[in-house]
Design a protein around this motif. Structure first.
Motif, PDB file in Angstrom:
ATOM      1  N   PRO A 146      -2.991  14.813   5.267  1.00 37.66           N
ATOM      2  CA  PRO A 146      -2.608  13.508   4.698  1.00 37.66           C
ATOM      3  C   PRO A 146      -3.734  12.488   4.896  1.00 37.66           C
ATOM      4  O   PRO A 146      -4.236  11.572   4.004  1.00 37.66           O
ATOM      5  N   ARG A 147      -4.530  12.830   6.069  1.00 37.21           N
ATOM      6  CA  ARG A 147      -5.642  11.857   6.382  1.00 37.21           C
ATOM      7  C   ARG A 147      -6.949  12.151   5.172  1.00 37.21           C
ATOM      8  O   ARG A 147      -7.187  11.105   4.858  1.00 37.21           O
ATOM      9  N   GLN A 148      -7.008  13.405   4.859  1.00 38.07           N
ATOM     10  CA  GLN A 148      -7.967  13.570   3.623  1.00 38.07           C
ATOM     11  C   GLN A 148      -7.374  12.943   2.276  1.00 38.07           C
ATOM     12  O   GLN A 148      -8.282  12.804   1.707  1.00 38.07           O
ATOM     13  N   VAL A 149      -6.384  12.942   2.132  1.00 37.71           N
ATOM     14  CA  VAL A 149      -6.023  12.238   0.816  1.00 37.71           C
ATOM     15  C   VAL A 149      -6.260  10.950   0.954  1.00 37.71           C
ATOM     16  O   VAL A 149      -6.891  10.270   0.092  1.00 37.71           O
ATOM     17  N   LYS A 150      -6.113  10.188   2.023  1.00 35.52           N
ATOM     18  CA  LYS A 150      -6.532   8.819   2.389  1.00 35.52           C
ATOM     19  C   LYS A 150      -8.171   8.781   2.035  1.00 35.52           C
ATOM     20  O   LYS A 150      -8.519   7.767   1.405  1.00 35.52           O
ATOM     21  N   MET A 151      -8.881   9.736   2.497  1.00 31.51           N
ATOM     22  CA  MET A 151     -10.284   9.436   2.569  1.00 31.51           C
ATOM     23  C   MET A 151     -10.631   9.859   0.974  1.00 31.51           C
ATOM     24  O   MET A 151     -11.673   9.064   0.684  1.00 31.51           O
ATOM     25  N   VAL A 152     -10.050  10.784   0.393  1.00 31.72           N
ATOM     26  CA  VAL A 152     -10.323  11.062  -0.818  1.00 31.72           C
ATOM     27  C   VAL A 152     -10.294   9.389  -1.839  1.00 31.72           C
ATOM     28  O   VAL A 152     -11.200   9.111  -2.523  1.00 31.72           O
ATOM     29  N   LEU A 153      -9.245   9.024  -1.679  1.00 33.42           N
ATOM     30  CA  LEU A 153      -8.904   7.815  -2.298  1.00 33.42           C
ATOM     31  C   LEU A 153      -9.771   6.518  -1.828  1.00 33.42           C
ATOM     32  O   LEU A 153     -10.381   6.120  -2.786  1.00 33.42           O
ATOM     33  N   GLU A 154     -10.046   6.549  -0.682  1.00 28.95           N
ATOM     34  CA  GLU A 154     -11.251   5.704  -0.254  1.00 28.95           C
ATOM     35  C   GLU A 154     -12.422   5.976  -1.098  1.00 28.95           C
ATOM     36  O   GLU A 154     -13.259   4.794  -1.368  1.00 28.95           O
ATOM     37  N   LYS A 155     -13.075   7.053  -1.024  1.00 28.30           N
ATOM     38  CA  LYS A 155     -13.997   7.515  -1.669  1.00 28.30           C
ATOM     39  C   LYS A 155     -14.026   7.160  -3.045  1.00 28.30           C
ATOM     40  O   LYS A 155     -15.129   6.665  -3.767  1.00 28.30           O
ATOM     41  N   LEU A 156     -13.326   7.535  -3.847  1.00 30.10           N
ATOM     42  CA  LEU A 156     -13.032   7.167  -5.353  1.00 30.10           C
ATOM     43  C   LEU A 156     -13.125   5.663  -5.588  1.00 30.10           C
ATOM     44  O   LEU A 156     -13.695   5.264  -6.456  1.00 30.10           O
ATOM     45  N   MET A 157     -12.418   4.888  -4.540  1.00 30.19           N
ATOM     46  CA  MET A 157     -12.390   3.467  -4.896  1.00 30.19           C
ATOM     47  C   MET A 157     -13.853   3.035  -4.638  1.00 30.19           C
ATOM     48  O   MET A 157     -14.229   1.691  -5.067  1.00 30.19           O
TER      49      MET A 157
ATOM     50  N   ARG B 169      -1.625  24.362  -4.360  1.00 28.52           N
ATOM     51  CA  ARG B 169      -1.337  23.975  -3.009  1.00 28.52           C
ATOM     52  C   ARG B 169      -2.899  23.529  -2.635  1.00 28.52           C
ATOM     53  O   ARG B 169      -3.843  24.012  -3.113  1.00 28.52           O
ATOM     54  N   ASN B 170      -2.555  22.797  -1.360  1.00 29.06           N
ATOM     55  CA  ASN B 170      -3.814  22.054  -0.886  1.00 29.06           C
ATOM     56  C   ASN B 170      -4.812  21.503  -1.693  1.00 29.06           C
ATOM     57  O   ASN B 170      -6.027  21.818  -1.623  1.00 29.06           O
ATOM     58  N   VAL B 171      -4.117  20.566  -2.515  1.00 30.68           N
ATOM     59  CA  VAL B 171      -5.123  20.026  -3.594  1.00 30.68           C
ATOM     60  C   VAL B 171      -4.209  18.713  -4.004  1.00 30.68           C
ATOM     61  O   VAL B 171      -3.482  18.500  -4.083  1.00 30.68           O
ATOM     62  N   MET B 172      -5.246  17.651  -4.265  1.00 31.99           N
ATOM     63  CA  MET B 172      -4.781  16.459  -4.939  1.00 31.99           C
ATOM     64  C   MET B 172      -5.325  16.069  -6.092  1.00 31.99           C
ATOM     65  O   MET B 172      -6.746  16.601  -6.473  1.00 31.99           O
ATOM     66  N   VAL B 173      -4.763  15.396  -7.103  1.00 33.73           N
ATOM     67  CA  VAL B 173      -5.325  15.289  -8.323  1.00 33.73           C
ATOM     68  C   VAL B 173      -5.231  13.794  -8.566  1.00 33.73           C
ATOM     69  O   VAL B 173      -4.015  13.325  -8.607  1.00 33.73           O
ATOM     70  N   VAL B 174      -6.164  12.975  -9.013  1.00 29.73           N
ATOM     71  CA  VAL B 174      -6.060  11.694  -9.432  1.00 29.73           C
ATOM     72  C   VAL B 174      -6.328  11.536 -10.763  1.00 29.73           C
ATOM     73  O   VAL B 174      -7.366  12.143 -11.390  1.00 29.73           O
TER      74      VAL B 174
ATOM     75  N   MET C 119       0.700  -1.211   0.007  1.00 26.13           N
ATOM     76  CA  MET C 119       0.126   0.140   0.143  1.00 26.13           C
ATOM     77  C   MET C 119       0.767   1.231  -0.035  1.00 26.13           C
ATOM     78  O   MET C 119       2.034   1.123   0.432  1.00 26.13           O
ATOM     79  N   THR C 120       0.288   2.378  -0.495  1.00 25.44           N
ATOM     80  CA  THR C 120       0.966   3.629  -0.350  1.00 25.44           C
ATOM     81  C   THR C 120       0.854   4.419   0.879  1.00 25.44           C
ATOM     82  O   THR C 120       0.032   3.845   1.721  1.00 25.44           O
ATOM     83  N   THR C 121       1.507   5.490   0.810  1.00 29.77           N
ATOM     84  CA  THR C 121       1.529   6.104   2.366  1.00 29.77           C
ATOM     85  C   THR C 121       0.100   6.578   2.605  1.00 29.77           C
ATOM     86  O   THR C 121      -0.407   6.627   3.491  1.00 29.77           O
ATOM     87  N   GLU C 122      -0.719   6.760   1.479  1.00 30.55           N
ATOM     88  CA  GLU C 122      -1.939   7.286   1.906  1.00 30.55           C
ATOM     89  C   GLU C 122      -2.909   6.394   1.933  1.00 30.55           C
ATOM     90  O   GLU C 122      -3.949   6.533   2.384  1.00 30.55           O
TER      91      GLU C 122
ATOM     92  N   GLU D  84     -13.368  15.356   9.448  1.00 29.91           N
ATOM     93  CA  GLU D  84     -14.725  14.972   9.747  1.00 29.91           C
ATOM     94  C   GLU D  84     -15.541  14.500   8.624  1.00 29.91           C
ATOM     95  O   GLU D  84     -16.315  13.569   8.612  1.00 29.91           O
ATOM     96  N   GLU D  85     -15.179  15.184   7.417  1.00 28.68           N
ATOM     97  CA  GLU D  85     -16.149  14.799   6.140  1.00 28.68           C
ATOM     98  C   GLU D  85     -14.956  14.667   4.995  1.00 28.68           C
ATOM     99  O   GLU D  85     -14.095  15.223   4.940  1.00 28.68           O
ATOM    100  N   VAL D  86     -15.444  13.746   4.082  1.00 25.25           N
ATOM    101  CA  VAL D  86     -14.571  13.755   2.986  1.00 25.25           C
ATOM    102  C   VAL D  86     -14.557  14.985   2.071  1.00 25.25           C
ATOM    103  O   VAL D  86     -15.930  15.472   1.812  1.00 25.25           O
ATOM    104  N   PRO D  87     -13.421  15.543   1.716  1.00 26.28           N
ATOM    105  CA  PRO D  87     -13.591  16.794   0.772  1.00 26.28           C
ATOM    106  C   PRO D  87     -14.442  16.450  -0.458  1.00 26.28           C
ATOM    107  O   PRO D  87     -14.420  15.221  -1.160  1.00 26.28           O
ATOM    108  N   PRO D  88     -14.920  17.785  -0.971  1.00 30.95           N
ATOM    109  CA  PRO D  88     -15.819  17.419  -2.334  1.00 30.95           C
ATOM    110  C   PRO D  88     -14.797  17.154  -3.412  1.00 30.95           C
ATOM    111  O   PRO D  88     -13.590  17.406  -3.639  1.00 30.95           O
ATOM    112  N   ILE D  89     -15.056  16.281  -4.118  1.00 29.12           N
ATOM    113  CA  ILE D  89     -14.307  15.595  -5.360  1.00 29.12           C
ATOM    114  C   ILE D  89     -15.066  16.173  -6.555  1.00 29.12           C
ATOM    115  O   ILE D  89     -16.268  15.825  -6.907  1.00 29.12           O
ATOM    116  N   LYS D  90     -14.355  16.615  -7.353  1.00 30.51           N
ATOM    117  CA  LYS D  90     -14.721  16.984  -8.843  1.00 30.51           C
ATOM    118  C   LYS D  90     -14.021  15.992  -9.850  1.00 30.51           C
ATOM    119  O   LYS D  90     -13.087  15.549  -9.601  1.00 30.51           O
TER     120      LYS D  90
END
Length: 318
Positions: free
Chosen positions: A197-208, A259-264, A135-138, A169-175
């Motif tokens: 970093p926790r939000q990064v993990k949450m976004v990945l889980e939500k996408l999956m 900054r303060n953004v992730m792209v998948v 698994m990756t760090t996130e 507390e909530e998953v960030p909004p995903i576009k």
């Protein structure tokens, strides 16, 4: 607040430079610089056995007064490492630090973790474990009782920044951006604002949770989080099997100074090799959604005199 390097820290800084150079030489591609300015590094550690293979990632932050007075802040990422095993390994690292206080400790830590992996593989318990997926760090599934970063009670301000659950507390909004298709391969970008970093993990889980995205041949991602108090960035990337794609995506984020953004970027392979064009499509997808969401200027805007990179738009209410 960024570290101030005074005369008392110069020896520590020089020791850190020498230690990082040595580790990079010893471990090669397994050693990764996440944010040199903030002295954040990561190393992938394996047990050196072909079957069964276990891996772990050690992420490290070097305080300005390491190694003379403070230990590294560290995080061990491994999906299989939980509960008593995690505590046992953490205690062994802390014992090593106490034993060698004032000395550079990272090489000893890496080899201790490698020894721990080897012992676990050779134990009778390993045979009863299901096949492990690296698994990756996130993506690591953390033990809820285990802190993300251990500090031995030092540099608590930075550790609190990294562990702060107030934004989680909530998953960030995903576009979801527009897809690009070339020779039956399809590329689609996804974007989310992240500050931990926790939000990064949450976004990945939500996408999956989306079966189509989960079935993609590759889900390449990169993120950059501004640590204002440190004057630097927490950033990382993942190829997900598309060699070098994650690093190129992170380089794009750095060039655009977002900054303060992730792209998948999800890629569904269509059976025809695209060669270098695949990297072009991945980065074009990412740039397009960053422009659409206001994180970057469009090509036309960027060429205008005095043009500046846009900052994130405020949240829209729908």
């Amino acid at each position: 607040m960024a570290d101030v390097i005074g005369p008392e820290n110069e020896a520590d800084l020089q020791a850190q430079i020498e230690e990082v150079e040595a580790l990079s030489s010893i471990y090669g591609d397994e050693w990764c610089v996440i944010d040199e300015a903030s002295r954040i590094f990561c190393i992938k550690i394996s047990n050196d056995l072909e079957e069964p293979e276990l891996t772990a990632r050690l992420q490290i932050i070097l305080p300005s007064d390491y190694p003379s007075r403070a230990p590294p802040i560290y995080q061990i990422n491994a999906a299989w490492l939980r509960g008593p095993e995690r505590a046992k390994l953490a205690n062994s690292l802390e014992d090593l630090y106490v034993e060698h206080a004032g000395d550079s400790i990272l090489y000893l830590w890496v080899e201790k973790i490698r020894e721990f992996l080897l012992e676990r593989c050779q134990s009778s318990e390993t045979a009863a474990q299901p096949e492990m997926v690296n698994m990756t760090t996130e993506e690591e599934d953390h033990d809820e009782d285990a802190p993300d970063f251990r500090t031995l009670g030092l540099d608590a301000e930075l550790a609190q920044l990294l562990m702060d659950p107030s934004h989680d507390e909530e998953v960030p909004p995903i576009k979801h951006g527009d897809a690009i298709t070339d020779r039956r391969s399809t590329f689609q970008p996804h974007l989310a604002p992240v500050v931990t970093p926790r939000q990064v993990k949450m976004v990945l889980e939500k996408l999956m949770e989306n079966k189509k995205i989960a079935s993609a041949t590759h889900n390449i991602y990169a993120y950059r989080i501004l640590c204002e108090d440190r004057g630097g960035f927490l950033q990382d990337c993942e190829d997900d099997g598309e060699t070098a794609a994650g690093g190129r995506l992170l380089h794009l984020l750095q060039i655009l100074d977002v900054r303060n953004v992730m792209v998948v970027v999800s890629r569904w392979y269509g059976g025809v090799l695209l060669g270098p064009d695949r990297f072009k499509h991945i980065n074009n997808c990412a740039r397009n959604i960053l422009v659409e969401e206001g994180y970057a200027a469009s090509s036309d805007e960027a060429t205008k005199p005095g043009a500046k990179t846009k900052r994130p738009k405020g949240k829209k209410t729908k």
